[in-house]
Design an enzyme around this catalytic site. Structure first.
Site: not given
Length: 516
Positions: A354-356, A384
């Site tokens: 996952y990332c931003t 996210i």
């Protein structure tokens, strides 16, 4: 401005209603038809007149909508126009039809102009070489005016964040799509953002576009409409791909649009690692179930699953998923080296990345997959940002770091980081007080009051020595604590889970991020 989907021939009321389902657009008798405008149109465009008129009316009414305290709960709508408040659709429709006919006329003409361009583009695309669609669908010159929305019917103040009736907004989005002429896209994006008074950062490359822009809600709405109608992006972008948050043009110091080799700087040519071979996308709901399953296991260290945070250390420091592996790296361009150095950690594992907003996972997962050691590689679709929209009190704890002057977004009350000096719970970043430093620092109000405002002891000492001259604010240098920091950490094969409560307070010389 055209809809994101070009209308079919004939009366396209259905498309318009689908796009603006909350408005009653069936009774258009109040609008005087412009026979002169319709008479000037060619045959194919004339068939779109009814659609364009209804769309212009709907857009105008939509811009007059104002938020209410109860609107989220009961869908209550209010409209404000000409210093009057309207509480029902009939009254606002009648007012617009009788008092703003000229604005509707001009907006209809603008939409028809855009539709004519779209129709011409579609015909060109259908006959063009599939390998070079851009050469046919865009002008050979850098005249981008055909793809700028008509804003003549709007109050200029409505386009400027903070001066209109609505709070401003920040958009975050990306679109991977092969571009033949990134320079043309760059010129168009620059003109479009200036036209709408948007600030922010947009990266363009042959592989696509990645942007975050801020402005008034009217400006961001128009920006999204244009992006969704643009031929090269309309088949790959949808409204849900634009992540929104409260903010505005003030969240960025300026507008920066540029052409690069990559739309997210991983440091590896897209020709070697392509976005076309990423990990499997999981919706926020699917990802939530996977994390729940992972956390329910008695011993996560023995699990065949790794929950991997693809962001930089200063991002995961103030917010992260429970039980994640958060690499202690300063830049995403270090991620490939991190994977290489810790390859055994991922062998025969299911990796949940996952990332931003999702963009780093696109190529980060492609790189990890290319190593051929993982069982499976998954990524959180929308990042996210989208997860927190659905699960604000889910498994992500703390704040979401963003690359603008807000530094972080808050969706829950959890604080998972601490003051760098006293160890008290604190998660609000500030720039190091030393003018030449590039770092962010976590220092609580009490420590700030004692003068502890730098990222480390060295910078604190530098800050006490005043620097004079014209280069004081413009000259930047790497902090010594950054220079001493290990570039690529090596993890233990049984990695330690990140706790959800603050870790023990770091030494005073722990550094912050280099702003990118």
């Amino acid at each position: 401005m055209p809809s994101s989907t070009s209308p079919d021939q004939g009366d396209d009321l259905e498309n318009c209603i689908l796009r603006f389902s909350d408005l009653d657009l069936k009774d258009m008798s109040l609008i005087n038809p412009s026979s002169s405008l319709k008479a000037e149109l060619d045959g194919s465009t004339k068939k779109k007149y009814s659609f364009a008129k209804k769309k212009a009316f709907a857009l105008f009414v939509k811009t007059k909508e104002v938020p209410t305290k109860r609107s989220f709960e009961c869908k209550e709508k209010l409209w404000k126009c000409c210093r009057q408040l309207f509480t029902d659709q009939t009254s606002i429709h009648r007012h617009v039809a009788t008092q703003h006919a000229d604005e509707i006329y001009h907006q209809t003409a603008s939409i028809l102009k855009q539709l004519a361009v779209t129709l011409s583009t579609s015909k060109s695309l259908s006959s063009a070489d599939e390998k070079n669609p851009l050469k046919e669908c865009l002008p050979h010159s850098h005249d981008v005016s055909a793809w700028l929305p008509d804003i003549s019917c709007f109050n200029p103040d409505e386009l400027i964040s903070g001066q209109g009736s609505e709070e401003g907004e920040v958009l975050l989005y990306y679109c991977y799509h092969d571009l033949e002429d990134p320079q043309w896209i760059c010129a168009w994006q620059t003109a479009l953002c200036q036209h709408l008074h948007l600030t922010g950062k947009i990266r363009i490359a042959a592989e696509g576009i990645n942007g975050t822009v801020g402005g008034s809600k009217l400006a961001t709405r128009l920006y999204v409409e244009v992006m969704l109608s643009f031929p090269l992006f309309k088949d790959d972008l949808c409204k849900d791909d634009f992540k929104t948050s409260k903010g505005g043009a003030h969240c960025f110091p300026e507008l920066r649009v540029g052409v690069f080799e990559e739309i997210v700087p991983m440091g590896i040519s897209p020709k070697k690692i392509s976005y076309k071979k990423p990990g499997i996308h999981l919706s926020p709901g699917e990802f939530h179930k996977e994390v729940e399953k992972f956390l329910s296991q008695a011993n996560q260290e023995q699990s065949d699953t790794i929950l991997l945070d693809c962001r930089n250390f200063y991002e995961s420091k103030i917010g992260r998923f429970q039980g994640c592996l958060a690499p202690d790296i300063r830049k995403f361009s270090y991620f490939p080296s991190y994977v290489d150095k810790n390859l055994e950690l991922f062998r025969e594992k299911r990796v949940l990345m996952y990332c931003t907003g999702g963009i780093r996972c696109e190529r980060g997962s492609a790189y990890l997959k290319a190593k051929g050691v993982c069982k499976e590689v998954f990524q959180l679709k929308g990042g996210i940002h989208k997860y927190l929209e659905e699960f604000p009190d889910g498994f992500y704890k703390g704040k979401l770091f963003v690359f603008d002057e807000r530094y972080a977004l808050s969706y829950n009350s959890d604080v998972v980081s601490e003051c760098s000096y006293c160890g008290a719970r604190w998660d609000q970043y500030k720039l190091c007080s030393t003018p030449q430093c590039r770092q962010l620092v976590l220092t609580c109000p009490a420590c700030q009051g004692q003068g502890f405002t730098a990222c480390c002891v060295t910078c604190q000492d530098k800050g006490s020595r005043k620097v004079s001259g014209p280069m004081q604010d413009s000259f930047k240098e790497e902090c010594e604590c950054t220079a001493r920091r290990p570039r690529i950490p090596r993890e233990l094969l049984q990695h330690v889970r990140q706790p959800v409560s603050p870790e023990p307070g770091p030494d005073a010389d722990e550094d912050g991020p280099v702003l990118m």
